[in-house]
Motif scaffolding. Structure first.
Motif, PDB file in Angstrom:
ATOM      1  N   UNK A 162      -2.637  -1.611   9.190  1.00 29.98           N
ATOM      2  CA  UNK A 162      -3.078  -1.122   7.751  1.00 29.98           C
ATOM      3  C   UNK A 162      -4.520  -1.421   8.150  1.00 29.98           C
ATOM      4  N   UNK A 163      -5.301  -0.373   7.928  1.00 33.36           N
ATOM      5  CA  UNK A 163      -7.080  -0.368   7.854  1.00 33.36           C
ATOM      6  C   UNK A 163      -7.379  -0.145   6.198  1.00 33.36           C
ATOM      7  N   UNK A 217     -12.550  -2.772   4.181  1.00 34.77           N
ATOM      8  CA  UNK A 217     -13.418  -3.721   4.986  1.00 34.77           C
ATOM      9  C   UNK A 217     -13.075  -3.197   6.642  1.00 34.77           C
ATOM     10  N   UNK A 218     -12.098  -2.315   6.881  1.00 38.03           N
ATOM     11  CA  UNK A 218     -12.126  -1.688   8.087  1.00 38.03           C
ATOM     12  C   UNK A 218     -11.493  -2.984   9.086  1.00 38.03           C
ATOM     13  N   UNK A 219     -10.784  -3.755   8.725  1.00 32.39           N
ATOM     14  CA  UNK A 219     -10.266  -4.852   9.495  1.00 32.39           C
ATOM     15  C   UNK A 219      -8.627  -4.211   9.761  1.00 32.39           C
ATOM     16  N   UNK A 220      -7.977  -4.181  10.926  1.00 34.07           N
ATOM     17  CA  UNK A 220      -6.989  -3.701  10.941  1.00 34.07           C
ATOM     18  C   UNK A 220      -5.866  -4.712  10.995  1.00 34.07           C
ATOM     19  N   UNK A 221      -4.746  -4.739  10.124  1.00 30.22           N
ATOM     20  CA  UNK A 221      -3.987  -5.900  10.025  1.00 30.22           C
ATOM     21  C   UNK A 221      -2.528  -5.466  10.066  1.00 30.22           C
ATOM     22  N   UNK A 246       0.761  -1.114   0.239  1.00 30.32           N
ATOM     23  CA  UNK A 246      -0.041  -0.033  -0.044  1.00 30.32           C
ATOM     24  C   UNK A 246       0.921   1.216  -0.055  1.00 30.32           C
ATOM     25  N   UNK A 247       0.322   2.289  -0.242  1.00 32.56           N
ATOM     26  CA  UNK A 247       1.064   3.594  -0.332  1.00 32.56           C
ATOM     27  C   UNK A 247       0.584   4.449   0.884  1.00 32.56           C
ATOM     28  N   UNK A 248       1.652   5.234   1.521  1.00 25.93           N
ATOM     29  CA  UNK A 248       1.172   6.226   2.553  1.00 25.93           C
ATOM     30  C   UNK A 248       2.073   7.461   2.132  1.00 25.93           C
TER      31      UNK A 248
END
Length: 160
Positions: free
Chosen positions: A129-130, A133-137, A67-69
């Motif tokens: 990372x969220x 689906x709003x699941x914290x991984x 992912x990118x931040x």
């Protein structure tokens, strides 16, 4: 030590950090911020990242393996995590595991958070990372580990 931030002016760069700003942010957020995060904010209080991609072992809405931040937010100003985190958690229905740490290109559909669910408010939070689906991984055991995992997005340019 080189800065992880771009050198250009940005509204994401806050004023020079003080101990009082850190104390007030921690009181507002109800957590102890990671020392590695605070130390970085003393060097530059937030900003746009030079290396803004982070590999993952899972698919994201962004890509198969990363992912990118773009931005790590600072402390004690209009865009600081102490001013924005609770609002963003409510607005985007993120899980209430901790503090929103940065801004992704999707600007709300996904995010990166400091996760205090295992450490408690005074412990060393993991970084998660969220996705949509709003699941914290979990992506890192600490903020320092997260920052060390950031790579240039050029590494992923050949992917579809």
């Amino acid at each position: 030590m080189t800065s992880p931030f771009e050198e250009s002016p940005s509204p994401w760069i806050g004023p020079p950090l003080t101990e009082d700003m850190v104390r007030r942010a921690e009181e507002t957020l109800g957590v102890r911020l990671p020392r590695s995060y605070v130390d970085l904010m003393y060097r530059q209080n937030g900003g746009v990242l030079k290396n803004s991609c982070h590999p993952t072992s899972f698919r994201t809405s962004w890509a198969a393996d990363h992912f990118q931040i773009d931005i790590i937010v600072g402390i004690g100003y209009e865009h600081g995590l102490d001013a924005e985190s609770a609002y963003l958690i409510s607005e985007w229905e993120y899980p209430e595991v901790g503090v929103v740490l940065g801004v992704t290109p999707a600007a709300g559909h996904d995010t990166v958070m400091l996760d205090y669910s295992e450490s408690g408010p005074d412990g060393e939070p993991a970084v998660v990372y969220v996705d949509e689906d709003r699941i914290p991984r979990r992506i890192a055991g600490s903020f320092g580990e997260f920052m060390n995992g950031l790579v240039s997005c050029e590494a992923y340019e050949d992917e579809d």
